[in-house]
Design an enzyme around this catalytic site. Structure first.
Site, PDB file in Angstrom:
ATOM      1  N   ARG A  87       1.149  -1.135  -0.027  1.00 28.46           N
ATOM      2  CA  ARG A  87       0.091  -0.212  -0.231  1.00 28.46           C
ATOM      3  C   ARG A  87       0.713   1.553  -0.057  1.00 28.46           C
ATOM      4  O   ARG A  87       0.491   2.624  -0.818  1.00 28.46           O
ATOM      5  CB  ARG A  87      -0.822   0.349   1.375  1.00 28.46           C
ATOM      6  CG  ARG A  87      -1.928  -1.054   1.362  1.00 28.46           C
ATOM      7  CD  ARG A  87      -2.884  -0.726   0.661  1.00 28.46           C
ATOM      8  NE  ARG A  87      -4.072  -2.038   1.184  1.00 28.46           N
ATOM      9  CZ  ARG A  87      -4.956  -1.792   1.818  1.00 28.46           C
ATOM     10  NH1 ARG A  87      -4.501  -0.443   2.711  1.00 28.46           N
ATOM     11  NH2 ARG A  87      -6.486  -2.813   2.067  1.00 28.46           N
ATOM     12  N   ASP A 128     -17.533   8.014   7.151  1.00 31.80           N
ATOM     13  CA  ASP A 128     -16.042   7.689   7.168  1.00 31.80           C
ATOM     14  C   ASP A 128     -14.821   8.195   7.725  1.00 31.80           C
ATOM     15  O   ASP A 128     -14.174   9.185   7.352  1.00 31.80           O
ATOM     16  CB  ASP A 128     -15.748   6.479   5.960  1.00 31.80           C
ATOM     17  CG  ASP A 128     -14.766   4.805   6.002  1.00 31.80           C
ATOM     18  OD1 ASP A 128     -15.281   4.428   5.866  1.00 31.80           O
ATOM     19  OD2 ASP A 128     -13.323   5.517   5.953  1.00 31.80           O
TER      20      ASP A 128
END
Ligand SMILES: C[S@@+](CC[C@H](N)C(=O)[O-])C[C@H]1O[C@@H](n2cnc3c(N)ncnc32)[C@H](O)[C@@H]1O
Length: 269
Positions: free
Chosen positions: A38, A137
């Site tokens: 990532r 979120d």
């Protein structure tokens, strides 16, 4: 394993500590390869040359904090995931006519919030309802996707045809293979960025139903208890806290009691 950039246990531990501090997320050591894959994208696109330089960049560049979080969150979700919860919501709507507020606290790319909105619209037989749906979120990339409401067509294949027809439009031309939620459904949901770890949340007044599914699993017990306590404090005594399939709060009997499958009522002291 040959890697493009040197990546040590110390690098992984630095990521682990930073993500815990910023988002409360506990990264298991089994995630070290995932962390590399990532963050290596950030390292490449920023051309900083490696992990050590990346940490310096992260420290000195406030805007990178959000990119770091976005790169490391896990956003797996789907429409009508754990469908029994939407039956429970249907029952709650039947028993509580009138104004209601629902908070979907880790809405990822929006599938969960739009599933709530579809359930509400079906209950009222229209899009104009007295139910307010707030979805949030920590990750700004997923919120951008959620607000757009555009999905690959295969994402809605498991949705019954009647719902597909009523709530989605097929993309054409450049959007072939995609669908978008109809504007009326989109207008039912208000998306906002909220980090659950923040000491106060921009949530006015009480909420009647909280969907907090598949996010507590990333937090340690202490953080879970602190968040659960703050979340259920927003609920009326018959309000619902809906958890994910692997989240079990039987150890927190002073805060919640079971109301149904992974669904809880608040316990008032
Ligand atoms: C696995 S997804 C769950 C999505 C959806 N609730 C579901 O069950 O399908 C977990 C979400 O929690 C979000 N998240 C992680 N830490 C968070 C925090 N501290 N505050 C708010 N959201 C967070 C992630 O960005 C991610 O989108």
């Amino acid at each position: 394993m040959d890697r493009e950039f040197s990546y040590t246990q110390a690098h992984f531990e630095q990521v682990q500590a930073k993500l815990y501090e910023l988002a409360g997320i506990q990264l298991d050591t089994s995630k070290d390869a995932l962390v590399y894959s990532r963050l290596v994208r950030r390292i490449r696109s920023l051309k900083v040359g490696g992990f050590a330089n990346y940490f310096v960049y992260l420290q000195n560049t406030p805007s990178e904090t959000q990119e770091f979080i976005n790169a490391l969150t896990t956003n797996l979700t789907s429409f009508f995931r754990e469908p029994h919860h939407f039956d429970i919501l249907k029952g709650y709507l039947q028993d509580h006519p009138g104004n209601l507020r629902i908070w979907c606290v880790a809405s990822s790319t929006g599938e969960e919030a739009y599933s709530i909105a579809m359930t509400v619209a079906e209950h009222y037989g229209q899009f104009d309802t007295p139910v307010e749906i707030i979805a949030s979120d920590i990750d700004t990339d997923v919120l951008t996707a959620a607000s757009a409401g555009i999905y690959k067509r295969e994402r809605i294949e498991s949705i019954v045809p009647q719902r597909r027809k009523q709530f989605f439009q097929r993309g054409t031309g450049g959007q072939d293979g995609k669908v978008r939620v109809v504007p009326e459904l989109k207008r039912m949901v208000e998306f906002a960025q909220i980090n659950l770890l923040e000491p106060s949340w921009p949530i006015r007044s009480t909420v009647d139903v909280i969907f907090c599914r598949n996010v507590m699993i990333y937090f340690d017990k202490q953080t879970q208890l602190a968040l659960l306590t703050r979340l259920v404090a927003l609920l009326p005594s018959d309000g619902l806290y809906i958890a994910g399939h692997s989240e079990n709060f039987s150890a927190f009997a002073q805060v919640v009691r079971l109301a149904g499958q992974t669904t809880y009522y608040p316990v008032r002291g």
